[in-house]
Scaffold this motif. Structure first.
Motif, PDB file in Angstrom:
ATOM      1  N   ARG A 185      50.270   1.367  13.964  1.00  0.00           N
ATOM      2  CA  ARG A 185      49.494   1.249  15.149  1.00  0.00           C
ATOM      3  C   ARG A 185      48.927   2.580  15.345  1.00  0.00           C
ATOM      4  NH1 ARG A 185      50.503   2.457  20.384  1.00  0.00           N
ATOM      5  NH2 ARG A 185      52.654   3.206  20.166  1.00  0.00           N
ATOM      6  N   PHE A 186      49.272   3.925  14.994  1.00  0.00           N
ATOM      7  CA  PHE A 186      48.658   4.921  15.284  1.00  0.00           C
ATOM      8  C   PHE A 186      47.565   5.229  14.246  1.00  0.00           C
ATOM      9  CE2 PHE A 186      52.192   5.738  18.216  1.00  0.00           C
ATOM     10  CZ  PHE A 186      51.717   6.244  19.046  1.00  0.00           C
ATOM     11  N   LEU A 187      47.867   4.589  13.113  1.00  0.00           N
ATOM     12  CA  LEU A 187      46.798   4.742  12.077  1.00  0.00           C
ATOM     13  C   LEU A 187      45.680   3.841  12.424  1.00  0.00           C
ATOM     14  CD1 LEU A 187      49.019   4.440   8.828  1.00  0.00           C
ATOM     15  CD2 LEU A 187      47.903   6.403   9.565  1.00  0.00           C
ATOM     16  N   THR A 188      45.781   2.791  12.997  1.00  0.00           N
ATOM     17  CA  THR A 188      44.757   1.873  13.599  1.00  0.00           C
ATOM     18  C   THR A 188      43.862   2.799  14.622  1.00  0.00           C
ATOM     19  OG1 THR A 188      46.016  -0.229  13.108  1.00  0.00           O
ATOM     20  CG2 THR A 188      44.183  -0.177  14.863  1.00  0.00           C
ATOM     21  N   ILE A 189      44.561   3.324  15.659  1.00  0.00           N
ATOM     22  CA  ILE A 189      43.889   4.256  16.555  1.00  0.00           C
ATOM     23  C   ILE A 189      43.110   5.370  15.863  1.00  0.00           C
ATOM     24  CG2 ILE A 189      44.239   5.741  18.516  1.00  0.00           C
ATOM     25  CD1 ILE A 189      46.896   4.200  19.113  1.00  0.00           C
ATOM     26  N   SER A 190      43.670   5.884  14.730  1.00  0.00           N
ATOM     27  CA  SER A 190      43.005   7.005  14.039  1.00  0.00           C
ATOM     28  C   SER A 190      41.890   6.522  13.447  1.00  0.00           C
ATOM     29  CB  SER A 190      43.934   7.701  12.997  1.00  0.00           C
ATOM     30  OG  SER A 190      43.496   8.537  12.338  1.00  0.00           O
TER      31      SER A 190
ATOM     32  N   TYR B 203      39.170  15.209  16.757  1.00  0.00           N
ATOM     33  CA  TYR B 203      40.663  15.596  16.656  1.00  0.00           C
ATOM     34  C   TYR B 203      41.814  14.403  17.002  1.00  0.00           C
ATOM     35  CZ  TYR B 203      41.045  16.456  21.646  1.00  0.00           C
ATOM     36  OH  TYR B 203      40.899  16.377  23.321  1.00  0.00           O
ATOM     37  N   SER B 204      40.930  13.417  17.475  1.00  0.00           N
ATOM     38  CA  SER B 204      41.923  12.053  17.295  1.00  0.00           C
ATOM     39  C   SER B 204      42.465  11.617  16.084  1.00  0.00           C
ATOM     40  CB  SER B 204      41.371  10.997  18.301  1.00  0.00           C
ATOM     41  OG  SER B 204      41.901   9.860  18.447  1.00  0.00           O
ATOM     42  N   ILE B 205      41.638  11.815  15.272  1.00  0.00           N
ATOM     43  CA  ILE B 205      42.043  11.410  13.825  1.00  0.00           C
ATOM     44  C   ILE B 205      43.326  11.789  13.261  1.00  0.00           C
ATOM     45  CG2 ILE B 205      40.973  11.010  11.470  1.00  0.00           C
ATOM     46  CD1 ILE B 205      38.121  11.018  12.564  1.00  0.00           C
ATOM     47  N   PRO B 206      43.242  13.180  13.237  1.00  0.00           N
ATOM     48  CA  PRO B 206      44.512  13.618  12.753  1.00  0.00           C
ATOM     49  C   PRO B 206      45.828  14.033  13.573  1.00  0.00           C
ATOM     50  CG  PRO B 206      42.986  15.514  13.108  1.00  0.00           C
ATOM     51  CD  PRO B 206      42.087  14.332  13.111  1.00  0.00           C
ATOM     52  N   SER B 207      45.331  13.964  15.017  1.00  0.00           N
ATOM     53  CA  SER B 207      46.322  13.811  15.897  1.00  0.00           C
ATOM     54  C   SER B 207      47.255  12.432  15.663  1.00  0.00           C
ATOM     55  CB  SER B 207      45.724  13.899  17.300  1.00  0.00           C
ATOM     56  OG  SER B 207      45.178  15.332  17.587  1.00  0.00           O
ATOM     57  N   ASN B 208      46.326  11.346  15.738  1.00  0.00           N
ATOM     58  CA  ASN B 208      47.411  10.146  15.628  1.00  0.00           C
ATOM     59  C   ASN B 208      47.842   9.712  14.484  1.00  0.00           C
ATOM     60  OD1 ASN B 208      46.888   8.450  18.054  1.00  0.00           O
ATOM     61  ND2 ASN B 208      44.926   9.052  18.028  1.00  0.00           N
TER      62      ASN B 208
ATOM     63  N   GLY C 188      51.877   9.583  14.595  1.00  0.00           N
ATOM     64  CA  GLY C 188      52.432   8.229  13.804  1.00  0.00           C
ATOM     65  C   GLY C 188      53.714   8.658  13.029  1.00  0.00           C
ATOM     66  N   CYS C 189      53.514  10.045  12.171  1.00  0.00           N
ATOM     67  CA  CYS C 189      54.476  10.261  11.274  1.00  0.00           C
ATOM     68  C   CYS C 189      55.834  10.567  12.177  1.00  0.00           C
ATOM     69  CB  CYS C 189      54.172  11.490  10.781  1.00  0.00           C
ATOM     70  SG  CYS C 189      53.030  11.263   9.245  1.00  0.00           S
ATOM     71  N   GLY C 190      55.520  10.832  13.173  1.00  0.00           N
ATOM     72  CA  GLY C 190      56.833  11.218  14.253  1.00  0.00           C
ATOM     73  C   GLY C 190      57.495   9.817  14.661  1.00  0.00           C
ATOM     74  N   ARG C 191      56.879   8.599  14.298  1.00  0.00           N
ATOM     75  CA  ARG C 191      57.525   7.393  14.809  1.00  0.00           C
ATOM     76  C   ARG C 191      58.524   7.040  13.925  1.00  0.00           C
ATOM     77  NH1 ARG C 191      56.017   6.415  20.273  1.00  0.00           N
ATOM     78  NH2 ARG C 191      54.308   7.911  20.491  1.00  0.00           N
ATOM     79  N   ASN C 192      59.501   6.314  14.555  1.00  0.00           N
ATOM     80  CA  ASN C 192      60.510   5.874  13.749  1.00  0.00           C
ATOM     81  C   ASN C 192      60.379   4.245  13.181  1.00  0.00           C
ATOM     82  OD1 ASN C 192      62.339   8.059  14.108  1.00  0.00           O
ATOM     83  ND2 ASN C 192      62.982   7.341  16.090  1.00  0.00           N
ATOM     84  N   SER C 193      59.328   3.754  13.165  1.00  0.00           N
ATOM     85  CA  SER C 193      59.197   2.408  12.538  1.00  0.00           C
ATOM     86  C   SER C 193      57.959   2.307  12.015  1.00  0.00           C
ATOM     87  CB  SER C 193      59.222   1.437  13.630  1.00  0.00           C
ATOM     88  OG  SER C 193      58.309   1.368  14.614  1.00  0.00           O
ATOM     89  N   VAL C 194      57.669   1.567  10.962  1.00  0.00           N
ATOM     90  CA  VAL C 194      56.397   1.331  10.173  1.00  0.00           C
ATOM     91  C   VAL C 194      55.472   0.603  11.257  1.00  0.00           C
ATOM     92  CG1 VAL C 194      55.509   0.021   8.406  1.00  0.00           C
ATOM     93  CG2 VAL C 194      57.645   1.233   8.085  1.00  0.00           C
TER      94      VAL C 194
END
Length: 115
Positions: free
Chosen positions: A64-69, A44-49, A53-59
């Protein structure tokens, strides 16, 4: 801000999570607080991150959240390997789920590069 529900990588991650929850129901009870818990968290960490990340305001934040995913996907890939070697899952199930994880990791990498 993006709608994570519209991203195919999020959808694939969510479906994988549902499969992992179903799969781990058949694991031995002594793994409840071990491998079952770890696999579910990694899944669940995969889709959660991706969603976070989608809710963040910067690329850079989103990347970074995609990397965690992606890291969570790799963790789950190992845990599936361990589950196979412990004979909790069969080789065909392992190969099917491994292919899904590899596809998700490729999609995350490609999406991250396009941001």
């Amino acid at each position: 801000m993006r709608d994570f529900r519209k991203l195919s990588i999020w959808s694939k991650g969510h479906l994988l999570t549902l499969k992992i929850y179903t799969l781990t129901k058949s694991f031995p009870k002594e793994e409840t607080f071990g491998l079952i818990s770890q696999m579910r968290r990694a899944a669940y960490s995969i889709p959660s991150n991706i969603a976070e990340g989608c809710g963040r305001n910067s690329v850079p934040d989103f990347r970074r959240f995609l990397t965690i995913s992606s890291g969570s996907a790799s963790e789950l890939e190992y845990q599936l390997c361990l589950s196979k070697d412990l004979y909790y899952i069969s080789e065909p199930i392992f190969k099917e789920l491994e292919q899904e994880i590899i596809e998700i990791k490729k999609m995350i990498f490609s999406f991250s590069n396009k941001l």
